[in-house]
Design a protein around this motif. Sequence first.
Motif, short mmCIF file in Angstrom:
data_model
loop_
_atom_site.label_atom_id
_atom_site.label_comp_id
_atom_site.label_asym_id
_atom_site.label_seq_id
_atom_site.Cartn_x
_atom_site.Cartn_y
_atom_site.Cartn_z
N CYS A 187 -24.10 31.41 102.60
CA CYS A 187 -24.98 31.33 103.77
C CYS A 187 -24.42 30.37 104.81
CB CYS A 187 -26.38 30.88 103.33
SG CYS A 187 -27.31 32.15 102.43
N THR A 231 -24.27 31.95 90.82
CA THR A 231 -25.00 30.67 90.85
C THR A 231 -25.65 30.50 92.22
OG1 THR A 231 -23.10 29.40 91.70
CG2 THR A 231 -23.31 29.63 89.28
N PHE A 232 -26.63 29.64 92.27
CA PHE A 232 -27.26 29.36 93.56
C PHE A 232 -26.27 28.68 94.50
CE2 PHE A 232 -29.82 27.23 96.72
CZ PHE A 232 -30.74 28.22 97.05
N GLN A 233 -25.34 27.89 93.95
CA GLN A 233 -24.35 27.23 94.78
C GLN A 233 -23.52 28.24 95.57
OE1 GLN A 233 -23.86 23.68 95.17
NE2 GLN A 233 -22.90 24.65 96.94
N LYS A 234 -23.16 29.34 94.93
CA LYS A 234 -22.40 30.38 95.62
C LYS A 234 -23.22 30.97 96.77
CE LYS A 234 -19.69 31.86 91.59
NZ LYS A 234 -19.40 32.97 90.67
N GLU A 257 -25.62 29.51 98.43
CA GLU A 257 -25.71 28.50 99.49
C GLU A 257 -24.40 28.42 100.27
OE1 GLU A 257 -25.69 23.97 98.91
OE2 GLU A 257 -27.82 24.45 99.20
N ASP A 258 -23.28 28.40 99.55
CA ASP A 258 -21.98 28.36 100.22
C ASP A 258 -21.82 29.55 101.16
OD1 ASP A 258 -21.27 26.09 98.83
OD2 ASP A 258 -19.97 27.12 97.39
N ASP A 304 -13.06 28.89 95.63
CA ASP A 304 -14.48 29.10 95.35
C ASP A 304 -15.27 27.84 95.71
OD1 ASP A 304 -13.53 27.48 93.35
OD2 ASP A 304 -14.61 28.49 91.72
N LYS A 305 -14.66 27.00 96.58
CA LYS A 305 -15.31 25.80 97.10
C LYS A 305 -15.42 25.91 98.61
CE LYS A 305 -14.99 24.00 92.95
NZ LYS A 305 -16.17 23.94 92.07
N ARG A 306 -16.52 25.45 99.15
CA ARG A 306 -16.67 25.45 100.61
C ARG A 306 -15.80 24.34 101.18
NH1 ARG A 306 -21.55 24.26 100.78
NH2 ARG A 306 -21.58 22.34 102.02
N GLU A 307 -14.86 24.73 102.06
CA GLU A 307 -13.93 23.75 102.62
C GLU A 307 -13.51 24.18 104.01
OE1 GLU A 307 -9.80 24.23 100.77
OE2 GLU A 307 -11.11 25.03 99.18
N TYR A 357 -12.68 32.61 100.80
CA TYR A 357 -13.69 32.24 99.80
C TYR A 357 -14.04 33.49 99.02
CZ TYR A 357 -17.93 30.19 97.74
OH TYR A 357 -18.88 29.71 96.87
#
Length: 264
Positions: A139, A131-134, A136-137, A113-116, A93
Motif C-alpha cells: 500500500c 503477512t500483513f506487513q506485505k 502494508e508495504d 521483500d523489504k520496503r526501501e 519488490y
Amino acid sequence: MIDLTRKKLFLLDMDGTIYLGDRLFDGTLDFLRRVREKGGRYLFATNNSSRGVTAYVERLRNMGIDAVEEDFLTSTDALIWYLRGRYDDALIYAFGTRTFRQQLREAGFRITDKREEGISLLVCGFDTELTFQKLEDACILLGDPKVDFIATNPDWVCPTAWGSVPDCGSVCEMLFRATGRRPKVIGKPEPEMALLAMDRWGCSKEETVMVGDRIYTDIACGVRAGIDTAFVLSGEGVPEDAEKYGVQPSETYRDIGEILEKLG
C-alpha cells in the motif's frame, strides 16, 4: 472447426483438462503420446506462481505422466519474459512466496521483500506466505505513482483439497480497495503466456492451440493471443460460459479423449 492434425504446439491447462483432483482423465496419456509421435510439443500452462515446477513434475509423474520441467509454462515464466528489456536494472519488490522471489533472482533481477529506497516496481504473485506487513508495504509503495504494479495472474481463488483459498486476484482487489491502483496482469486470460510459448518454441499462431476448461482464463488467453482454442467440458466450464463471458472458443469438446480422436 480446428484442424488439429496441423497443430504443432498444444498449450494445456491441467486441473479440469487432463485430470481432476488426483484422477487422470481417460485418454490423457494416449493424447500426450500421440502429440509426441506426430512431432508436436505440449506445454502445461498454469497461473500458479507460488512455487516452481518441481512439485508439478512430481504430481504428474505420480499420475503416470513422464513429465520434465521443460514441459511446464507458469505465469512466473511469462512475468520474467515480460520484464526482460523493460525492468532489467529496476529494484523490484516481490510480493509472493520465497520460491517466487528466488525464481526472479535466478533470472537476474534485483529483488527485495523489504520496503526501501529506489523500488520502481511491485510484482504480486499467489502468496501462501501472506503477512500483513506485505500488505502494508504494498500500500505504501503503490501510493507513489512512479512505482509500477504488475501481477502474475487474476485468479480470485486457488482450489485446494477442501475448498478454495484467496489467490493473487483477491489480494490485488484488496490493494485496489486500499490504494485505487490496479495491476497489469500477465497470466491467463492475458496473452503473454501463449506469446511466450510460441516465441520460445518457434511456432506460429496457426500451429498453436490452447486447450482448457475455463472460458474466462484459458480460452480468453488463446483468443487474445490470436490462436485457436479448444474448450473442454470435463472441468469447471459449461457451454453457456461462452455467452456469459463473451468469449467464443474455436471448438468445444467433451474431453481430452475427444480431442485425441481428432488428432489423426
